[in-house]
Design a protein around this motif. Structure first.
Motif, PDB file in Angstrom:
ATOM      1  N   GLU A  81       0.829  -1.215   0.000  1.00  0.00           N
ATOM      2  CA  GLU A  81       0.000   0.000   0.000  1.00  0.00           C
ATOM      3  C   GLU A  81       0.860   1.260   0.000  1.00  0.00           C
ATOM      4  OE1 GLU A  81      -2.859  -2.535   2.775  1.00  0.00           O
ATOM      5  OE2 GLU A  81      -3.489  -0.449   2.794  1.00  0.00           O
ATOM      6  N   SER A  82       2.195   1.069   0.026  1.00  0.00           N
ATOM      7  CA  SER A  82       3.107   2.205  -0.182  1.00  0.00           C
ATOM      8  C   SER A  82       3.603   2.219  -1.625  1.00  0.00           C
ATOM      9  CB  SER A  82       4.312   2.092   0.768  1.00  0.00           C
ATOM     10  OG  SER A  82       3.897   2.217   2.106  1.00  0.00           O
ATOM     11  N   GLY A  83       3.091   1.279  -2.429  1.00  0.00           N
ATOM     12  CA  GLY A  83       3.484   1.246  -3.843  1.00  0.00           C
ATOM     13  C   GLY A  83       4.624   0.298  -4.148  1.00  0.00           C
ATOM     14  N   HIS A  88      18.384  -4.429  -9.002  1.00  0.00           N
ATOM     15  CA  HIS A  88      18.327  -3.775  -7.701  1.00  0.00           C
ATOM     16  C   HIS A  88      17.813  -2.336  -7.847  1.00  0.00           C
ATOM     17  CE1 HIS A  88      20.067  -2.819  -3.597  1.00  0.00           C
ATOM     18  NE2 HIS A  88      20.022  -1.608  -4.114  1.00  0.00           N
ATOM     19  N   ARG A  89      18.433  -1.578  -8.779  1.00  0.00           N
ATOM     20  CA  ARG A  89      18.081  -0.152  -8.889  1.00  0.00           C
ATOM     21  C   ARG A  89      16.701   0.040  -9.526  1.00  0.00           C
ATOM     22  NH1 ARG A  89      24.075   0.409 -10.595  1.00  0.00           N
ATOM     23  NH2 ARG A  89      25.087   0.996  -8.611  1.00  0.00           N
ATOM     24  N   LEU A 106      12.761   2.178  -4.892  1.00  0.00           N
ATOM     25  CA  LEU A 106      11.664   2.967  -5.471  1.00  0.00           C
ATOM     26  C   LEU A 106      11.660   4.323  -4.774  1.00  0.00           C
ATOM     27  CD1 LEU A 106       9.096   0.052  -5.473  1.00  0.00           C
ATOM     28  CD2 LEU A 106      10.434   0.855  -7.407  1.00  0.00           C
ATOM     29  N   ASP A 107      12.016   5.359  -5.487  1.00  0.00           N
ATOM     30  CA  ASP A 107      12.128   6.690  -4.861  1.00  0.00           C
ATOM     31  C   ASP A 107      10.763   7.207  -4.416  1.00  0.00           C
ATOM     32  OD1 ASP A 107      14.732   7.515  -7.196  1.00  0.00           O
ATOM     33  OD2 ASP A 107      14.855   6.863  -5.103  1.00  0.00           O
ATOM     34  N   GLY A 108      10.767   7.900  -3.321  1.00  0.00           N
ATOM     35  CA  GLY A 108       9.558   8.600  -2.881  1.00  0.00           C
ATOM     36  C   GLY A 108       8.539   7.727  -2.165  1.00  0.00           C
ATOM     37  N   VAL A 109       8.867   6.456  -1.888  1.00  0.00           N
ATOM     38  CA  VAL A 109       7.876   5.641  -1.169  1.00  0.00           C
ATOM     39  C   VAL A 109       7.783   6.104   0.285  1.00  0.00           C
ATOM     40  CG1 VAL A 109       8.003   3.579  -2.607  1.00  0.00           C
ATOM     41  CG2 VAL A 109       9.572   3.838  -0.684  1.00  0.00           C
ATOM     42  N   GLN A 110       6.570   6.072   0.797  1.00  0.00           N
ATOM     43  CA  GLN A 110       6.321   6.530   2.166  1.00  0.00           C
ATOM     44  C   GLN A 110       5.677   5.410   2.988  1.00  0.00           C
ATOM     45  OE1 GLN A 110       7.095   9.571   3.450  1.00  0.00           O
ATOM     46  NE2 GLN A 110       8.111   9.978   1.489  1.00  0.00           N
ATOM     47  N   THR A 121      10.402  -7.995  10.734  1.00  0.00           N
ATOM     48  CA  THR A 121      10.014  -7.868   9.331  1.00  0.00           C
ATOM     49  C   THR A 121      10.959  -8.617   8.397  1.00  0.00           C
ATOM     50  OG1 THR A 121       9.439  -6.321   7.546  1.00  0.00           O
ATOM     51  CG2 THR A 121      11.276  -5.688   8.982  1.00  0.00           C
ATOM     52  N   GLN A 122      10.382  -9.108   7.291  1.00  0.00           N
ATOM     53  CA  GLN A 122      11.178  -9.708   6.218  1.00  0.00           C
ATOM     54  C   GLN A 122      11.528  -8.648   5.177  1.00  0.00           C
ATOM     55  OE1 GLN A 122       9.419 -13.885   5.179  1.00  0.00           O
ATOM     56  NE2 GLN A 122       7.759 -12.665   6.030  1.00  0.00           N
ATOM     57  N   ASN A 123      10.968  -7.446   5.332  1.00  0.00           N
ATOM     58  CA  ASN A 123      11.141  -6.387   4.348  1.00  0.00           C
ATOM     59  C   ASN A 123      12.491  -5.690   4.504  1.00  0.00           C
ATOM     60  OD1 ASN A 123       8.582  -7.086   3.623  1.00  0.00           O
ATOM     61  ND2 ASN A 123       7.575  -5.281   4.528  1.00  0.00           N
ATOM     62  N   ILE A 124      12.956  -5.141   3.401  1.00  0.00           N
ATOM     63  CA  ILE A 124      14.298  -4.521   3.365  1.00  0.00           C
ATOM     64  C   ILE A 124      14.191  -3.039   3.013  1.00  0.00           C
ATOM     65  CG2 ILE A 124      15.468  -6.691   2.775  1.00  0.00           C
ATOM     66  CD1 ILE A 124      15.416  -5.840  -0.178  1.00  0.00           C
ATOM     67  N   ASP A 125      12.942  -2.479   3.162  1.00  0.00           N
ATOM     68  CA  ASP A 125      12.689  -1.111   2.671  1.00  0.00           C
ATOM     69  C   ASP A 125      12.809  -0.024   3.739  1.00  0.00           C
ATOM     70  OD1 ASP A 125       9.196  -2.141   2.476  1.00  0.00           O
ATOM     71  OD2 ASP A 125      10.276  -1.293   4.192  1.00  0.00           O
ATOM     72  N   GLY A 126      12.985  -0.415   4.999  1.00  0.00           N
ATOM     73  CA  GLY A 126      13.194   0.595   6.053  1.00  0.00           C
ATOM     74  C   GLY A 126      11.958   1.409   6.394  1.00  0.00           C
ATOM     75  N   LEU A 127      10.773   1.016   5.891  1.00  0.00           N
ATOM     76  CA  LEU A 127       9.571   1.849   6.102  1.00  0.00           C
ATOM     77  C   LEU A 127       9.049   1.797   7.539  1.00  0.00           C
ATOM     78  CD1 LEU A 127       7.578   1.435   2.751  1.00  0.00           C
ATOM     79  CD2 LEU A 127       8.922   3.394   3.544  1.00  0.00           C
ATOM     80  N   HIS A 128       9.300   0.728   8.259  1.00  0.00           N
ATOM     81  CA  HIS A 128       8.848   0.699   9.668  1.00  0.00           C
ATOM     82  C   HIS A 128       9.577   1.768  10.474  1.00  0.00           C
ATOM     83  CE1 HIS A 128       6.243  -2.793   9.582  1.00  0.00           C
ATOM     84  NE2 HIS A 128       7.163  -3.488   8.927  1.00  0.00           N
TER      85      HIS A 128
END
Ligand code: APR
Length: 241
Positions: A30-32, A71-72, A77-81, A103-110
Motif C-alpha cells: 500500500e506504499s506502492g 536492484h536499482r 523505489l524513490d519517494g515511497v512513504q 520484518t522480512q522487508n528490506i525497505d526501512g519503512l517501519h
C-alpha cells in the motif's frame, strides 16, 4: 470488512501490553512497493533471469552489473512513504502495547514510520558495505548511479540484505524467537509465509492469540486464532490505540 474480526482484534489489543508483529512484503504494497508472489508481484515480472536467481549470492558474485540493474529498477523505489499499517504499528509501540516489529522487508519503512524496535530478518537496502573489506558505505553508493559500485580497496560494494543462499543473522533470529516466544498476541501480516527460516518463527509462539491479517490464504491459516483476509492498511486503520 470483517467487523467481528476487527472488534476481537481491538479487544485483545486493548487488554494487552505485549503484542509482537511479524510481517512481509504485503505490509509495503500500500506504499506502492510490489510484493513478491502476488499475481502482479516481483516474481511474476519479465526478467532475463528469475528474480529469485538474481537475488542470490552466486548470481551477485557472477554478474554484479545485472544484479545492480535489477536492484536499482526493482528494489529502489524513490519517494515511497510508510502507509497506515506502518504508522499504526509505530503508534502501538509508542502506546506501550507493541514490543517489536519483526520484518522480512528490506525497505526501512517501519523505521521511517517511527517504529523503534525493528528486527530486519533480511537486512535493509538502506545499508551497504564492501564485500571484500566490509567497510560500511552509505546507501547512495549502491541505490543510485550506474554500474558496479566499488570500494577504495577495489572490492564490490553490496547491500546489507540477505541474498538467497546466505544465512540470516543468528543474533537477530534469536532475538526474534525471544519476542515471539514471550508474546501474548502475535500478529502476522502481509506475508505468504513461504520462505524459511523466517516463516518458521511462527512455531515459537505459545499463546492463544495468533492473528493472521493477509489478503490471500497462507499455510498457517488453520493454526491462527483469528484470520482476517483483508488489506492490512484497512484493518490497521480500524485498530484503536
Ligand atoms: N494487505 C494484506 N496482505 C497483503 C497486501 C495487503 N495490502 N498486499 C499483499 N498482501 C499479501 C499477499 O496476498 C501475499 O500473501 O502479502 C503476501 C506477500 O507475500 P510474498 O509476496 O511472498 O512476500 P513475503 O511473504 O514477504 O516474502 C518473503 O521472500 O523473496 C523472499 O526475501 C524475500 O522477504 C521476502 C520473502
Amino acid at each position: 470488512m470483517d467487523i467481528q474480526g476487527i472488534k476481537t482484534l481491538n479487544d485483545w489489543i486493548r487488554d494487552s501490553d505485549n503484542v509482537v508483529f511479524f510481517g512481509g512484503a504485503g505490509v509495503s504494497t500500500e506504499s506502492g512497493i510490489p510484493d513478491f508472489r502476488s499475481v502482479d508481484g516481483l516474481y511474476h515480472q519479465k526478467w532475463s533471469y528469475p528474480p529469485e536467481e538474481i537475488l542470490s549470492h552466486s548470481f551477485f558474485e557472477r554478474d554484479p552489473a545485472e544484479y545492480y540493474r535489477f536492484h536499482r529498477e526493482k528494489l529502489v523505489l524513490d519517494g515511497v512513504q510508510p502507509n497506515r499499517a506502518h504508522r499504526k504499528l509505530a503508534e502501538l509501540e509508542e502506546a506501550g502495547k507493541l514490543r517489536a516489529v519483526i520484518t522480512q522487508n528490506i525497505d526501512g519503512l517501519h523505521q521511517a514510520a517511527g517504529s523503534k524496535k525493528v528486527l530486519e530478518l533480511h537486512g535493509s537496502i538502506l545499508r551497504a558495505y564492501c564485500s571484500r573489506c566490509r567497510k560500511p558505505w552509505p546507501e547512495e553508493a549502491i541505490n543510485h548511479g550506474t554500474g558496479i559500485p566499488r570500494c577504495d580497496c577495489g572490492g564490490v560494494i553490496r547491500p546489507d540484505i540477505v541474498l538467497y543462499e546466505e544465512p540470516l543473522d543468528q543474533d537477530i533470529m534469536e532475538e526474534a524467537v525471544r519476542y515471539i516466544r514471550n508474546a501474548e498476541i502475535l500478529i502476522i501480516g502481509g506475508t505468504s509465509l513461504n520462505v524459511y527460516p523466517a516463516a518458521g518463527l511462527i512455531r515459537y509462539y505459545r499463546g492463544n492469540k495468533l492473528v493472521l491479517v493477509n489478503l490471500s490464504e497462507t499455510p498457517y491459516d488453520s493454526y491462527a486464532n483469528l484470520v482476517i483476509h483483508e488489506k492490512i492498511g484497512e484493518v490497521f486503520s480500524q485498530i484503536t490505540v
